[in-house]
Design a protein around this motif. Sequence first.
Motif, mmCIF file in Angstrom:
data_model
loop_
_atom_site.group_PDB
_atom_site.id
_atom_site.type_symbol
_atom_site.label_atom_id
_atom_site.label_comp_id
_atom_site.label_asym_id
_atom_site.label_seq_id
_atom_site.Cartn_x
_atom_site.Cartn_y
_atom_site.Cartn_z
ATOM 1 N N MET A 45 4.253 113.499 -4.172
ATOM 2 C CA MET A 45 4.739 112.237 -3.592
ATOM 3 C C MET A 45 5.896 111.672 -4.404
ATOM 4 O O MET A 45 6.853 111.134 -3.849
ATOM 5 C CB MET A 45 3.592 111.238 -3.500
ATOM 6 C CG MET A 45 2.663 111.490 -2.325
ATOM 7 S SD MET A 45 1.426 110.199 -2.094
ATOM 8 C CE MET A 45 0.176 110.727 -3.262
ATOM 9 N N LEU A 46 5.819 111.782 -5.726
ATOM 10 C CA LEU A 46 6.940 111.330 -6.555
ATOM 11 C C LEU A 46 8.205 112.128 -6.257
ATOM 12 O O LEU A 46 9.304 111.569 -6.158
ATOM 13 C CB LEU A 46 6.577 111.464 -8.035
ATOM 14 C CG LEU A 46 5.762 110.341 -8.677
ATOM 15 C CD1 LEU A 46 5.483 110.672 -10.133
ATOM 16 C CD2 LEU A 46 6.507 109.014 -8.579
ATOM 17 N N ARG A 57 -3.844 104.135 -3.179
ATOM 18 C CA ARG A 57 -4.656 102.931 -2.982
ATOM 19 C C ARG A 57 -5.122 102.843 -1.529
ATOM 20 O O ARG A 57 -6.283 102.543 -1.251
ATOM 21 C CB ARG A 57 -3.833 101.687 -3.331
ATOM 22 C CG ARG A 57 -4.655 100.397 -3.306
ATOM 23 C CD ARG A 57 -3.767 99.181 -3.201
ATOM 24 N NE ARG A 57 -3.084 99.153 -1.911
ATOM 25 C CZ ARG A 57 -3.658 98.765 -0.774
ATOM 26 N NH1 ARG A 57 -4.919 98.382 -0.758
ATOM 27 N NH2 ARG A 57 -2.972 98.762 0.345
ATOM 28 N N THR A 58 -4.202 103.132 -0.600
ATOM 29 C CA THR A 58 -4.564 103.095 0.816
ATOM 30 C C THR A 58 -5.584 104.172 1.148
ATOM 31 O O THR A 58 -6.554 103.923 1.878
ATOM 32 C CB THR A 58 -3.306 103.280 1.682
ATOM 33 O OG1 THR A 58 -2.356 102.254 1.357
ATOM 34 C CG2 THR A 58 -3.641 103.208 3.164
ATOM 35 N N MET A 59 -5.396 105.363 0.612
ATOM 36 C CA MET A 59 -6.305 106.465 0.920
ATOM 37 C C MET A 59 -7.701 106.227 0.361
ATOM 38 O O MET A 59 -8.709 106.547 1.000
ATOM 39 C CB MET A 59 -5.737 107.778 0.371
ATOM 40 C CG MET A 59 -6.587 109.005 0.724
ATOM 41 S SD MET A 59 -5.868 110.563 0.147
ATOM 42 C CE MET A 59 -6.067 110.395 -1.622
ATOM 43 N N ARG A 322 -10.707 113.082 3.942
ATOM 44 C CA ARG A 322 -10.118 113.340 5.254
ATOM 45 C C ARG A 322 -9.797 112.034 5.985
ATOM 46 O O ARG A 322 -8.691 111.846 6.503
ATOM 47 C CB ARG A 322 -11.068 114.184 6.104
ATOM 48 C CG ARG A 322 -11.116 115.648 5.753
ATOM 49 C CD ARG A 322 -12.317 116.341 6.385
ATOM 50 N NE ARG A 322 -12.502 115.982 7.783
ATOM 51 C CZ ARG A 322 -11.933 116.603 8.814
ATOM 52 N NH1 ARG A 322 -11.122 117.616 8.574
ATOM 53 N NH2 ARG A 322 -12.170 116.227 10.050
ATOM 54 N N VAL A 323 -10.753 111.131 6.028
ATOM 55 C CA VAL A 323 -10.541 109.857 6.725
ATOM 56 C C VAL A 323 -9.484 109.027 6.005
ATOM 57 O O VAL A 323 -8.607 108.429 6.637
ATOM 58 C CB VAL A 323 -11.873 109.082 6.839
ATOM 59 C CG1 VAL A 323 -11.652 107.698 7.435
ATOM 60 C CG2 VAL A 323 -12.873 109.872 7.679
ATOM 61 N N GLY A 324 -9.548 108.979 4.678
ATOM 62 C CA GLY A 324 -8.541 108.242 3.920
ATOM 63 C C GLY A 324 -7.148 108.795 4.113
ATOM 64 O O GLY A 324 -6.172 108.035 4.150
ATOM 65 N N GLY A 325 -7.024 110.112 4.268
ATOM 66 C CA GLY A 325 -5.716 110.706 4.516
ATOM 67 C C GLY A 325 -5.126 110.275 5.848
ATOM 68 O O GLY A 325 -3.920 109.997 5.958
ATOM 69 N N ASP A 326 -5.962 110.191 6.874
ATOM 70 C CA ASP A 326 -5.476 109.722 8.175
ATOM 71 C C ASP A 326 -5.011 108.266 8.098
ATOM 72 O O ASP A 326 -3.982 107.895 8.682
ATOM 73 C CB ASP A 326 -6.578 109.858 9.223
ATOM 74 C CG ASP A 326 -6.889 111.307 9.554
ATOM 75 O OD1 ASP A 326 -6.037 112.165 9.265
ATOM 76 O OD2 ASP A 326 -7.979 111.581 10.096
ATOM 77 N N THR A 336 0.145 113.253 6.397
ATOM 78 C CA THR A 336 -1.100 113.940 6.048
ATOM 79 C C THR A 336 -0.844 115.271 5.346
ATOM 80 O O THR A 336 -1.795 115.901 4.883
ATOM 81 C CB THR A 336 -1.939 114.208 7.306
ATOM 82 O OG1 THR A 336 -1.126 114.878 8.277
ATOM 83 C CG2 THR A 336 -2.454 112.916 7.895
ATOM 84 N N GLU A 337 0.428 115.663 5.281
ATOM 85 C CA GLU A 337 0.717 116.905 4.560
ATOM 86 C C GLU A 337 0.240 116.813 3.111
ATOM 87 O O GLU A 337 -0.189 117.816 2.530
ATOM 88 C CB GLU A 337 2.222 117.215 4.588
ATOM 89 C CG GLU A 337 2.775 117.568 5.948
ATOM 90 C CD GLU A 337 3.103 116.334 6.779
ATOM 91 O OE1 GLU A 337 2.915 115.207 6.253
ATOM 92 O OE2 GLU A 337 3.516 116.488 7.942
ATOM 93 N N ILE A 338 0.325 115.597 2.542
ATOM 94 C CA ILE A 338 -0.131 115.426 1.167
ATOM 95 C C ILE A 338 -1.627 115.693 1.073
ATOM 96 O O ILE A 338 -2.106 116.351 0.140
ATOM 97 C CB ILE A 338 0.186 114.005 0.660
ATOM 98 C CG1 ILE A 338 1.704 113.768 0.691
ATOM 99 C CG2 ILE A 338 -0.356 113.805 -0.738
ATOM 100 C CD1 ILE A 338 2.492 114.714 -0.192
#
Length: 399
Positions: A45-46, A57-59, A322-326, A336-338
Amino acid sequence: MSVRLAAEADDRTEYRAARRRGLAVDAGMAVMTVLVALSIGFAVMLATGNDPVEAYRTMLTGPLERSPRIGRWLEDATTLVLLGLSVAIPFRARQISLGAESQLYAGALAAGLVSILLPLPPVVAMIVPLAAAAVAGAGMGLIPGAMKARLGANEIVATLMLNAIVVRVYDYLINNQLKEPGSSAVHSARVQSDAVLTPLREWFGVPLGRANAGLVLMLVAAAGLWFLVTRTPLGYRIRMVGSNPGFAEYGGIRVPRVIEWSFVIGGAVAGLAGAHLVLGVYGRLEPALAGSLAFEGIVVALLARNNPLVVVLAGFFYSYLRVGGDIMEQQTEVGTEIVVIIQAVIVLLVTAQALSEPLKRRLARRRAAMDGLAGDRRAEPGPQGDLGVLSRDGAEETS
């Protein structure tokens, strides 16, 4: 006699200590696997110019912010844990079963046919489809199990080919004979209302999406499989075959039958996962029912080292990811590639968990060397020239 009892007590103490050290190594490897995967995702991500702190934090907090998201997590985790359990049992017998997909679709088809076409009274309308799903999944497990045990077929090839056959048959039936009349969408008619697994919102009074009583079924299945593996003769045979099939056969265990039973039990649990999707999540037969969940169940089982109780924890964690990634994809600029990268790294590192075995052996050798050194010091000549041996309370005894 007292010397013998003391030796047995020492052996039990050492055994428990070895188990604790092994558990600590396994837990440390699992935690390190997750941390390394998250670190690599952070670095990616960086490199792409995104804010990794906000994304993580969101995930990590998103799935718990609203009750429907919690329900989505519970729904996904129920299926993942059941699939993880379904492959953990053959894995304990040292059988690489990749057939959870065919077993799931067979169970879903059996549960759907019974709950749509067969009128049944309440309660029975729920039990019979679940039983039919378990039997259908067990049948799909028996085929590759018997091929491996009786014919020497490769279980990887057998399960993969059976996956292709069963999924194609399922798709054909959904698109033709089982397609709901008058509907432009491809799906079956809805299951009868008495067969639907009770939604959790009716128990707790809060909106929890499609999470349902299958969660309880999953927990019962995990506890039952743990009891089977650790407290029954069949579980002992499965563990023995997984540890050393040659020694198990020498000891009188019928290895082919144990292999078949491991596939049958795993198939039955995967069939229940299919029933959960039909009776609790969708309420009908849908195309692409499970997506990639069948193969992600393998990752859950490997993370848990095939321990049925730990599979529950691993499944909840992996589903949370999985849910946090969405949610991260919806609320940030990170796709979601990350999450796919993180999941792929976890898979790669899970396959390297065999590194924990050399570490355990090294710790065991170090412990043995320390015990031997301590024994040599206790056996040094005493002040009178006799062979002095220190007792447990530190006093010197002479022989």
